[in-house]
Scaffold this active site. Sequence first.
Site, PDB file in Angstrom:
ATOM      1  N   HIS A   9       0.710  -0.573   0.071  1.00  0.00           N
ATOM      2  CA  HIS A   9       0.291   0.023  -0.104  1.00  0.00           C
ATOM      3  C   HIS A   9       1.390   1.031  -0.033  1.00  0.00           C
ATOM      4  O   HIS A   9       1.823   1.353   0.864  1.00  0.00           O
ATOM      5  CB  HIS A   9      -1.004  -0.751   0.922  1.00  0.00           C
ATOM      6  CG  HIS A   9      -0.349   0.095   2.795  1.00  0.00           C
ATOM      7  ND1 HIS A   9       0.614   1.043   3.397  1.00  0.00           N
ATOM      8  CD2 HIS A   9       0.039  -1.001   3.088  1.00  0.00           C
ATOM      9  CE1 HIS A   9       1.317   0.646   4.450  1.00  0.00           C
ATOM     10  NE2 HIS A   9       0.881  -0.255   3.868  1.00  0.00           N
ATOM     11  N   GLU A  82      -2.050  -7.320   7.392  1.00  0.00           N
ATOM     12  CA  GLU A  82      -1.348  -7.173   7.976  1.00  0.00           C
ATOM     13  C   GLU A  82      -0.936  -7.864   8.908  1.00  0.00           C
ATOM     14  O   GLU A  82      -1.982  -8.583   9.478  1.00  0.00           O
ATOM     15  CB  GLU A  82      -0.688  -5.881   8.145  1.00  0.00           C
ATOM     16  CG  GLU A  82       0.609  -5.326   9.425  1.00  0.00           C
ATOM     17  CD  GLU A  82       1.677  -6.322   8.012  1.00  0.00           C
ATOM     18  OE1 GLU A  82       1.735  -7.224   7.216  1.00  0.00           O
ATOM     19  OE2 GLU A  82       2.354  -4.983   7.395  1.00  0.00           O
TER      20      GLU A  82
END
Length: 204
Positions: A9, A82
């Site tokens: 990201h 994550e």
Amino acid sequence: MTRLFLIRHGQSEWNKLNLIQGQKNTILTDLGKRQAMSLGHRLASENIDTIYTSDLSRAYTTAKIISDIVNKPLVSSEFLREINFGPWEGLSIQKIRDDYSYEYSIWNKEPHKLNMNGAETLKALQERSMGYINDIIYNNKGKNIAIVSHSATLKAIILGLLSINISHYKNISLSNVSLSIIECRTYNNVLTSLNDVSHLKELL
């Protein structure tokens, strides 16, 4: 041949503040959004078929920006989130050094051995993410697939796809909105690009 475009990201608010994010739902900065646009334009000529993304905002927004540019469908999943850093989430590196010096030393030297109460191990992260990745590969044979996720998750995926032991996690670094490419060939998975950020030159 299936090609996987593995994307971290763009810059998030907590990246900017140097805070540990884990599964906390932080948002992209304006720079992070511009980074995603740059990568989207780069991928416009790659014939991406589908984009899979973590459902956490910093990854999902990155993926949505790319999806709007390449005009391809977007699928989000918690399996691409994550790693859960447990008690470290929201803390600065200095605070972790001060309060968790022993655990932080393990994380830097042998991260695969860190087993901290309330946090996810690298082994558990890899099992979670690779199960989903293997399904993606099985269901998208011969296609070009973009996967937008996070640093630890992508490193675990790369090692898993290359059949490299998770102990080598510490030997990989992935920058914000970096692109890594793995080709799933007949007999082997081949890494053809790692941590490529050449598309960000226009932002310098």
